[in-house]
Design a protein around this motif. Structure first.
Motif, PDB file in Angstrom:
ATOM      1  N   GLY A 252       0.750  -1.108  -0.031  1.00 26.71           N
ATOM      2  CA  GLY A 252      -0.014   0.004   0.095  1.00 26.71           C
ATOM      3  C   GLY A 252       0.964   1.342   0.047  1.00 26.71           C
ATOM      4  N   ALA A 253       0.160   2.439  -0.727  1.00 28.12           N
ATOM      5  CA  ALA A 253       1.080   3.715  -0.553  1.00 28.12           C
ATOM      6  C   ALA A 253      -0.216   4.632  -0.695  1.00 28.12           C
ATOM      7  N   LEU A 254       0.395   5.908  -0.540  1.00 31.58           N
ATOM      8  CA  LEU A 254      -0.487   6.895  -0.441  1.00 31.58           C
ATOM      9  C   LEU A 254      -1.096   7.422  -1.914  1.00 31.58           C
ATOM     10  N   ASP A 255      -0.165   6.864  -2.993  1.00 29.06           N
ATOM     11  CA  ASP A 255      -0.736   7.057  -4.272  1.00 29.06           C
ATOM     12  C   ASP A 255      -0.351   5.834  -5.129  1.00 29.06           C
ATOM     13  N   TRP A 256      -1.017   5.982  -6.463  1.00 25.55           N
ATOM     14  CA  TRP A 256      -0.981   4.479  -7.048  1.00 25.55           C
ATOM     15  C   TRP A 256       0.261   4.386  -7.567  1.00 25.55           C
TER      16      TRP A 256
ATOM     17  N   SER B 185       3.324   5.121  -6.398  1.00 29.13           N
ATOM     18  CA  SER B 185       4.120   4.712  -5.384  1.00 29.13           C
ATOM     19  C   SER B 185       3.751   3.122  -5.018  1.00 29.13           C
ATOM     20  N   ALA B 186       2.605   2.928  -5.227  1.00 32.41           N
ATOM     21  CA  ALA B 186       2.315   1.465  -4.838  1.00 32.41           C
ATOM     22  C   ALA B 186       2.632   0.434  -5.955  1.00 32.41           C
ATOM     23  N   ARG B 187       2.730   1.253  -7.134  1.00 31.55           N
ATOM     24  CA  ARG B 187       3.227   0.218  -8.213  1.00 31.55           C
ATOM     25  C   ARG B 187       4.656  -0.022  -8.101  1.00 31.55           C
ATOM     26  N   ARG B 188       5.204   0.912  -7.701  1.00 27.25           N
ATOM     27  CA  ARG B 188       6.981   0.875  -7.728  1.00 27.25           C
ATOM     28  C   ARG B 188       7.068  -0.039  -6.678  1.00 27.25           C
ATOM     29  N   ALA B 189       6.367   0.251  -5.481  1.00 26.42           N
ATOM     30  CA  ALA B 189       6.753  -0.820  -4.392  1.00 26.42           C
ATOM     31  C   ALA B 189       6.664  -2.270  -4.595  1.00 26.42           C
ATOM     32  N   ALA B 190       5.162  -2.524  -5.464  1.00 30.24           N
ATOM     33  CA  ALA B 190       5.014  -3.818  -5.930  1.00 30.24           C
ATOM     34  C   ALA B 190       6.019  -4.264  -6.837  1.00 30.24           C
ATOM     35  N   GLN B 191       6.585  -3.492  -7.762  1.00 33.69           N
ATOM     36  CA  GLN B 191       7.552  -3.910  -8.743  1.00 33.69           C
ATOM     37  C   GLN B 191       8.838  -4.280  -8.024  1.00 33.69           C
ATOM     38  N   GLN B 192       9.217  -3.563  -7.090  1.00 35.93           N
ATOM     39  CA  GLN B 192      10.349  -3.865  -6.245  1.00 35.93           C
ATOM     40  C   GLN B 192      10.131  -5.248  -5.490  1.00 35.93           C
TER      41      GLN B 192
END
Length: 103
Positions: A87-91, A93-100
């Motif tokens: 989860g993240a505050l914006d979409w 950031s959430a996508r970057r975290a998921a890719q990492q």
């Protein structure tokens, strides 16, 4: 009357009474019970006797081999999967975290 003379009038602390025989027997019985429970739990969890198959709760006449086999196939397929929520505050950031996480 001074403080010293007042303190001298107080009797010394009495020695604690020895436990009665009933309490001693109760303590030994409690210890024996605790040891038996611990031994039982160690033996129980070491052998893994838990059956998590819900169909095993049904009577033998209600159990169908096809249903049991399909349940095993489903359980085997799902047991190797892990779901991770990111989860993240914006979409973005959430996508970057998921890719990492995938990397």
């Amino acid at each position: 009357m001074t403080e010293l003379s007042a303190a001298a009038d107080v009797p010394p602390l009495a020695q604690p009474a020895a436990p009665s025989r009933l309490w001693t027997v109760a303590a030994w019985l409690w210890l024996a019970f605790a040891i038996v429970v611990v031994a039982h739990q160690v033996q129980f969890w070491r052998h893994g006797r838990l059956n998590t198959d819900v169909l095993a709760l049904l009577p033998q006449t209600e159990q169908a081999p096809e249903v049991a086999q399909s349940g095993r196939v489903l359980a085997e397929g799902v047991s190797r999967q892990v779901a991770v929520l990111v989860g993240a505050l914006d979409w973005a950031s959430a996508r970057r975290a998921a890719q990492q996480w995938r990397a």
